[in-house]
Design a protein around this motif. Structure first.
Motif, short mmCIF file in Angstrom:
data_model
loop_
_atom_site.label_atom_id
_atom_site.label_comp_id
_atom_site.label_asym_id
_atom_site.label_seq_id
_atom_site.Cartn_x
_atom_site.Cartn_y
_atom_site.Cartn_z
N ALA A 1 0.86 -1.26 -0.08
CA ALA A 1 -0.02 0.03 0.02
C ALA A 1 0.99 1.21 -0.12
CB ALA A 1 -0.96 0.14 1.27
N ALA A 2 1.88 1.17 0.35
CA ALA A 2 2.93 2.25 0.73
C ALA A 2 3.52 2.81 -0.51
CB ALA A 2 3.90 2.12 1.87
N THR B 1 -12.28 5.06 3.06
CA THR B 1 -11.93 3.73 2.12
C THR B 1 -10.85 3.30 2.89
OG1 THR B 1 -10.64 5.17 0.91
CG2 THR B 1 -12.78 4.81 0.12
N SER B 2 -10.24 3.65 3.96
CA SER B 2 -9.13 2.78 4.83
C SER B 2 -9.62 2.27 6.17
CB SER B 2 -7.86 3.72 4.90
OG SER B 2 -7.04 3.31 5.49
N HIS B 3 -9.60 1.07 6.30
CA HIS B 3 -10.24 0.22 7.48
C HIS B 3 -9.04 0.00 8.28
CE1 HIS B 3 -9.99 -2.94 4.55
NE2 HIS B 3 -9.84 -3.81 5.73
N MET B 4 -9.21 -0.33 9.56
CA MET B 4 -8.11 -0.84 10.35
C MET B 4 -7.83 -2.05 10.26
SD MET B 4 -7.50 -0.23 14.50
CE MET B 4 -8.46 -1.33 15.24
N VAL C 1 -3.37 0.28 8.65
CA VAL C 1 -4.73 0.32 8.09
C VAL C 1 -4.40 0.27 6.64
CG1 VAL C 1 -5.58 2.55 9.33
CG2 VAL C 1 -4.03 2.89 7.45
N SER C 2 -5.80 -0.25 5.93
CA SER C 2 -5.63 -0.82 4.69
C SER C 2 -4.97 -0.13 3.56
CB SER C 2 -6.82 -1.40 4.47
OG SER C 2 -8.02 -0.46 4.21
N ALA C 3 -5.38 1.39 3.44
CA ALA C 3 -4.90 2.01 2.32
C ALA C 3 -4.60 3.41 2.78
CB ALA C 3 -5.99 2.20 1.46
N PRO C 4 -3.81 4.16 1.97
CA PRO C 4 -3.30 5.44 2.16
C PRO C 4 -4.33 6.32 2.36
CG PRO C 4 -1.94 4.53 0.59
CD PRO C 4 -3.04 3.48 0.75
N ILE C 5 -4.32 7.48 3.25
CA ILE C 5 -5.43 8.38 3.31
C ILE C 5 -4.80 9.65 2.77
CG2 ILE C 5 -6.94 9.54 4.72
CD1 ILE C 5 -6.31 7.37 6.70
N VAL C 6 -5.48 9.87 1.51
CA VAL C 6 -5.01 11.17 0.78
C VAL C 6 -6.04 12.27 0.39
CG1 VAL C 6 -3.93 11.87 -1.30
CG2 VAL C 6 -3.35 9.66 -0.73
#
Length: 290
Positions: free
Chosen positions: A67-68, A146-149, A165-170
Motif C-alpha cells: 500500500a505504501a 476507504t481505509s479500514h483498520m 490501516v488498509s490504504a493510504p489516506i490522501v
C-alpha cells in the motif's frame, strides 16, 4: 562531594529517560516489522520521523509495503503531507477507539499543525460501523472513508500507538489544490451559455417585422377612410342615401307640383293679356273708323 555524585547521576538519568526526545523512536519501532519497511523509509526520507519523535503522545496509521507504494509515487513535498495525515496528535489504541462515544470522531493530524492544511484537510473522520469495522478517511468535503483498520502493530501507553490501516489516506486536492481549482473553474462556463439566451434579441429582431402588420393595418385604414369620404360627397349630392335625404325626397314631389302650377299660372295670364290687347286693338280700330 563524593556522596552527591551518585545523586546527581540518578537525577540526570531520570531526566534523560523522561525527556520527550527519548519517549520513543518511531523508526526504530517500525524497524522491527518488515511489512512496514517502505512506510518507515518514507518517514525518514521526508524527515517526518524527527517531528514524530519530538512528540510525547502520538498515533501512527501505518500501511504495509504494497500500500505504501502509492505514497512513494508522489512528489517528495506531497509525500510529507500525505504521511503527516497518518499521524494523529493523540494516543489511540483499539480499546480507546472502540470506546468512542457515538462510534464516531474527528481526529486532528500532524498535517493540521503544519499550517499547510486548508478547510478540513488536516482532520480525519473515524467511524466504527455496525459490523464492528473501524474506518478512517479525510474530513475534507467529498472525501470517502476507504481505509479500514487491519490490526494494532505496537503500542506504548500512553505515548505511541501504531495501527495498520488498509490504504493510504490522501485528502482531495492535497497534491495541488490551486491547479485542480483552475481545472474546475471552467465549470461555470455553462453559465455564459445560459446567458446566451439574452442573445435572444436576434429573435426579437426577427420578431421586429411583426409590427409590419400593424403598419399595413395603418395603411389599410386610410384606404378605408377614403371610402366613407367618397360616400360623403355622394351623400352631399343626392342626400338620398342618408336618413335626412328621405325627408326632402318626400317633399320633392309636392315642391314640383307647386312649381308646375306656378308655371301654368303665368302662361294663363299671358294668354289673357294677349286676348285683351287684341280686343283693345280692335275696339280702337273701330273707333278710328267711326
Amino acid at each position: 562531594m563524593a556522596s552527591r555524585s551518585p545523586t546527581i547521576a540518578v537525577v540526570l538519568i531520570l531526566a534523560y529517560l523522561s525527556s520527550p526526545a527519548t519517549a520513543f523512536n518511531v523508526t526504530r519501532l517500525l524497524g522491527e516489522f518488515s511489512d512496514f519497511t517502505t512506510f518507515n523509509n518514507l518517514l525518514s526520507q521526508t524527515k517526518l520521523a524527527e517531528d514524530i519523535n519530538r512528540r510525547q503522545t502520538i498515533t501512527v496509521l501505518a500501511v504495509d509495503n504494497s500500500a505504501a507504494g502509492g505514497i512513494s509515487s508522489l512528489p517528495s513535498d506531497v509525500q510529507r503531507k500525505v504521511l503527516s495525515m497518518h499521524v494523529v496528535l493523540d494516543y489511540y489504541d483499539t480499546a480507546k477507539l472502540g470506546a468512542i462515544k457515538n462510534h464516531s470522531a474527528l481526529l486532528t493530524t500532524m498535517f493540521q499543525s503544519s499550517g499547510q492544511a486548508t478547510d478540513r484537510m488536516g482532520f480525519l473522520n473515524f467511524t466504527k460501523r455496525s459490523d464492528g469495522v473501524m474506518v478512517f478517511g479525510s474530513a475534507q468535503p467529498g472525501a470517502q472513508m476507504t481505509s479500514h483498520m487491519v490490526k494494532s502493530v505496537a503500542s506504548r501507553p500512553y505515548n505511541i500507538s501504531v495501527l495498520q490501516v488498509s490504504a493510504p489516506i490522501v485528502p482531495p486536492g492535497v497534491g495541488g489544490s490551486a491547479d485542480s481549482g483552475k481545472a474546475t473553474a471552467p465549470a461555470p462556463a455553462p453559465a455564459p451559455a445560459t446567458k446566451g439566451k439574452k442573445g435572444a434579441p436576434p429573435p426579437k429582431d426577427e420578431e421586429a417585422p411583426a409590427p409590419a402588420p400593424s403598419d399595413d393595418a395603418s395603411t389599410d385604414a386610410p384606404a378605408d377612410a377614403p371610402g366613407p369620404a367618397a360616400d360623403g360627397p355622394t351623400a352631399d349630392g343626392p342626400a338620398a342615401d342618408g336618413p335626412m335625404a328621405d325627408g326632402p325626397a318626400a317633399d320633392a314631389p309636392a315642391h314640383k307640383k307647386s312649381s308646375d302650377e306656378a308655371a301654368d299660372a303665368p302662361e294663363g295670364s299671358a294668354a289673357g293679356r294677349v286676348v285683351a290687347a287684341a280686343g283693345l286693338g280692335i275696339v280702337s280700330l273701330l273707333m278710328t273708323i267711326i
